[in-house]
Design a protein around this motif. Structure first.
Motif, short mmCIF file in Angstrom:
data_model
loop_
_atom_site.label_atom_id
_atom_site.label_comp_id
_atom_site.label_asym_id
_atom_site.label_seq_id
_atom_site.Cartn_x
_atom_site.Cartn_y
_atom_site.Cartn_z
N ASN A 73 37.06 47.42 38.16
CA ASN A 73 37.55 46.08 37.83
C ASN A 73 36.47 45.20 37.20
O ASN A 73 36.37 44.02 37.50
CB ASN A 73 38.14 45.37 39.06
CG ASN A 73 39.37 46.08 39.58
OD1 ASN A 73 40.17 46.58 38.81
ND2 ASN A 73 39.53 46.14 40.87
N SER A 85 38.92 51.62 41.20
CA SER A 85 38.47 51.37 39.83
C SER A 85 37.59 50.13 39.91
O SER A 85 37.81 49.27 40.75
CB SER A 85 39.66 51.14 38.91
OG SER A 85 40.33 49.95 39.28
N PHE A 137 36.42 48.61 44.95
CA PHE A 137 37.70 49.14 44.51
C PHE A 137 37.56 50.55 43.97
O PHE A 137 36.48 50.98 43.55
CB PHE A 137 38.29 48.24 43.42
CG PHE A 137 38.75 46.89 43.94
CD1 PHE A 137 39.93 46.77 44.65
CD2 PHE A 137 37.98 45.77 43.73
CE1 PHE A 137 40.34 45.54 45.14
CE2 PHE A 137 38.39 44.53 44.21
CZ PHE A 137 39.58 44.42 44.92
N ASN A 145 28.67 40.51 35.44
CA ASN A 145 29.71 41.02 36.34
C ASN A 145 29.24 40.97 37.79
O ASN A 145 30.00 40.63 38.69
CB ASN A 145 30.07 42.46 35.97
CG ASN A 145 31.21 42.53 34.96
OD1 ASN A 145 32.35 42.34 35.34
ND2 ASN A 145 30.89 42.79 33.71
#
Ligand SMILES: Nc1ncnc2c1ncn2[C@@H]1O[C@H](COP(=O)(O)OP(=O)(O)O)[C@@H](O)[C@H]1O
Ligand SMILES: [Mg+2]
Length: 128
Positions: A97, A95, A93, A107
């Protein structure tokens, strides 16, 4: 032999807005082979995001066919689309995320957490 990983034919996506219908995709067709890199370019409003949402199994077409690795996407329920996203698609993406309350490694691990075929040990090794 080359393998067609994406096959889309006459893909249409209409949005109903009040009494109007917006024809965001008006019949798009192309194939992508394994190992091929592709860039989608076009003016603002030409339908790039609409197309990517469908290719990424986040949205379904109004009409037309989409085969992802020979699986027909058009009529799959949400849960099946989620499985395909988990197993066959990677998103990068604009950003990142990331989840702020988990560590960087967690993550990275997260998508594999939802894949029952990957053990905790393998997940940690691959994330690391
Ligand atoms: N959820 C939506 N509801 C109504 N119209 C939409 C929606 N999403 C996109 N559109 C319309 O579809 C067309 C294509 O939009 P979009 O795919 O976002 O283009 P791009 O990403 O190339 O800028 C535009 O006319 C846009 O206004
Ligand atoms: Mg866009």
């Amino acid at each position: 032999m080359d393998h067609e990983i994406l096959k889309i034919e006459n893909l249409k996506r209409n949005f109903i807005v009040g009494s109007e219908t917006v024809h965001a995709l008006k019949g798009v067709s192309f194939n992508v082979e394994q190992g091929e890199f592709l860039t989608i370019m076009g003016a603002s409003g030409s339908g790039k995001t609409t197309l990517l949402n469908i290719l990424g199994c986040l949205d379904s077409p109004t009409e037309g066919t989409y085969l992802l690795d020979n699986i027909s996407i058009a009529s799959l329920p949400k849960n099946d689309l989620a499985k395909l996203r988990n197993q066959k698609i990677g998103f990068v993406f604009q950003s990142f995320n990331l989840l702020a309350r988990t560590t960087a490694i967690e993550n990275v691990e997260l998508p594999l957490l939802y894949n029952p075929k990957v053990s905790a040990k393998e997940r940690k090794e691959r994330a690391y």
